[in-house]
Design a protein around this motif. Structure first.
Motif, PDB file in Angstrom:
ATOM      1  N   ASN A  46       0.769  -1.357   0.077  1.00  0.00           N
ATOM      2  CA  ASN A  46       0.026   0.074   0.026  1.00  0.00           C
ATOM      3  C   ASN A  46       0.832   1.297   0.074  1.00  0.00           C
ATOM      4  O   ASN A  46       1.851   1.272   0.581  1.00  0.00           O
ATOM      5  N   SER A  47       0.196   2.234  -0.373  1.00  0.00           N
ATOM      6  CA  SER A  47       0.845   3.639  -0.421  1.00  0.00           C
ATOM      7  C   SER A  47      -0.186   4.744  -0.769  1.00  0.00           C
ATOM      8  O   SER A  47      -1.071   4.570  -1.206  1.00  0.00           O
ATOM      9  N   ARG A 110       7.562  -0.864  -5.557  1.00  0.00           N
ATOM     10  CA  ARG A 110       7.539  -0.844  -4.099  1.00  0.00           C
ATOM     11  C   ARG A 110       7.321  -2.220  -3.342  1.00  0.00           C
ATOM     12  O   ARG A 110       6.345  -2.882  -4.143  1.00  0.00           O
ATOM     13  N   GLN A 150      12.350   8.714   0.294  1.00  0.00           N
ATOM     14  CA  GLN A 150      11.771   9.433   1.546  1.00  0.00           C
ATOM     15  C   GLN A 150      13.008  10.092   2.258  1.00  0.00           C
ATOM     16  O   GLN A 150      12.845  11.362   2.584  1.00  0.00           O
ATOM     17  N   LEU A 270       5.400   9.477   7.888  1.00  0.00           N
ATOM     18  CA  LEU A 270       4.056   9.283   7.701  1.00  0.00           C
ATOM     19  C   LEU A 270       3.680   8.047   6.970  1.00  0.00           C
ATOM     20  O   LEU A 270       4.615   7.697   5.827  1.00  0.00           O
ATOM     21  N   PRO A 271       2.784   7.089   7.072  1.00  0.00           N
ATOM     22  CA  PRO A 271       1.627   7.307   8.082  1.00  0.00           C
ATOM     23  C   PRO A 271       2.019   7.236   9.394  1.00  0.00           C
ATOM     24  O   PRO A 271       2.913   6.502   9.531  1.00  0.00           O
ATOM     25  N   ARG A 297       8.302  15.143  -1.108  1.00  0.00           N
ATOM     26  CA  ARG A 297       8.428  13.759  -2.005  1.00  0.00           C
ATOM     27  C   ARG A 297       8.221  14.239  -3.252  1.00  0.00           C
ATOM     28  O   ARG A 297       8.930  13.237  -4.099  1.00  0.00           O
TER      29      ARG A 297
HETATM   30  N1   CP Z   1       6.156   7.845   3.656  1.00  0.00           N
HETATM   31  C1   CP Z   1       5.536   6.794   2.742  1.00  0.00           C
HETATM   32  O1   CP Z   1       6.325   6.238   1.945  1.00  0.00           O
HETATM   33  O2   CP Z   1       4.144   7.002   2.807  1.00  0.00           O
HETATM   34  P1   CP Z   1       3.431   5.824   1.852  1.00  0.00           P
HETATM   35  O3   CP Z   1       3.928   4.685   2.467  1.00  0.00           O
HETATM   36  O4   CP Z   1       2.029   6.314   2.158  1.00  0.00           O
HETATM   37  O5   CP Z   1       3.828   5.946   0.430  1.00  0.00           O
END
Ligand code: CP
Length: 312
Positions: A46-47, A110, A150, A270-271, A297
């Motif tokens: 997820n992201s 990812r 990040q 985050l999150p 980002r």
């Molecule tokens: N910080 C970060 O990579 O956020 P997500 O997991 O929402 O992509």
């Protein structure tokens, strides 16, 4: 630069940060650079931020973007060489990576750590599988052991907010109900090694990270002592590295509070779980940089994509 896999792919961090900050002042300055080029984003996890910021960065450069939630939509991939594929996995990385390469000019992946098999996680089978068999450049959007997009955004945020040449930056472990990977902490540490700063890591005993990554870094087990005179406090949970992937105990008193933060700026990728990792009073204060970190980002991804488009 062919691929952006880790912080080590940055040849000179200050100039990358400077370029990202320049892009931030005029995001569409290179809007024709990516014309008729396609970025393919493949998510095995997820992201929110990574997906939208990388997509936005590509759009700012004039690229087309295709997104696939590979974990739920793609065929289950096999990564072992010579395997007899008579079980659940339908497609081998050798074909998948070559096929994806036919549809795009850059691919971003990812794929989090399993946190069950240290050896496999450290071998980065998904990211390295794509890097080995894809014929197009590969970007790491958080792998088992690193989150270099990040960390680059964090470097931009530090630069924007530093008031001293050598600020004190503390990476402070935080409690979390679930076992989380080491990727954000690892890349933040690697990025801090490229910074002019006093850098300290603080965590309860048992949460030592990979010693290869933390070597030459000060570790202070007393959180209060570590936080003294801090200018920036980066808070992050990670599971045990030694007792791989385990939550050893909750250590709820490690949550970041306004009192502990003092006058420092607060950072988190985050999150974040409110009132578990960090108190509301910190997140809702002027000292919190988390929204700007997320904003940065886009410009971290944009500088990476720009360099890849220019060099390939
Ligand atoms: N910080 C970060 O990579 O956020 P997500 O997991 O929402 O992509």
């Amino acid at each position: 630069m062919k691929n952006y896999i880790s912080i080590n792919d940055i040849d000179h961090l200050p100039s990358w940060v400077k370029e990202a900050r320049t892009l931030k002042t005029n995001p569409t300055a290179y809007k024709t650079l990516g014309k008729e080029k396609t970025l393919c984003l493949l998510f095995f996890n997820n992201s929110l931020r990574t997906r939208l910021s990388t997509q936005k960065a590509a759009m700012n450069l004039g690229m087309e973007v295709m997104v696939m939630n590979f974990g739920s939509e793609g065929w289950q991939l096999e990564f072992e060489d010579g395997s007899v594929m008579d079980q659940g996995k339908s497609e081998h990385i050798k074909e998948a990576a070559q096929v994806v390469s036919q549809f795009c000019d850059v691919v971003a992946i990812r794929a989090f750590a399993s946190l069950t098999d240290k050896e496999k996680d450290e071998a980065e089978v998904v990211l390295n599988g794509f890097t080995k068999y894809a014929s197009v450049p590969v970007i790491n959007m958080e792998s088992s052991i690193g989150h270099p997009l990040q960390a680059l955004a964090d470097a931009i945020t530090l630069e924007e907010n530093r008031t001293k040449t050598e600020p004190k930056v503390v990476l402070s472990w935080a409690p979390h109900p679930k076992a989380l990977p080491h990727a954000v902490a690892n890349s933040f540490i690697e990025m801090m090694h490229l910074q002019e700063a006093e850098f300290v890591i603080t965590h309860p005993k048992g949460y030592e990270l990979n010693p290869e990554i933390t070597k030459n870094t000060k570790i202070e087990y007393d959180q209060e002592k570590a936080l003294q005179d801090a200018d920036f406090v980066y808070v992050k949970n990670w599971s045990s590295y030694t007792d791989y992937g385990k939550v050893l105990k909750q250590d709820v008193d490690w949550m970041m509070t306004k009192e502990k933060l003092g006058n420092a700026k607060f950072m988190h990728c985050l999150p974040v779980r409110r009132n578990v990792v960090v108190a509301d009073a910190v997140l809702d204060s002027e000292q919190s940089l988390v929204i700007e970190q997320a904003n940065n980002r886009t410009f971290a991804a944009q500088v990476v994509l720009k360099k890849i488009l220019e060099d390939n």
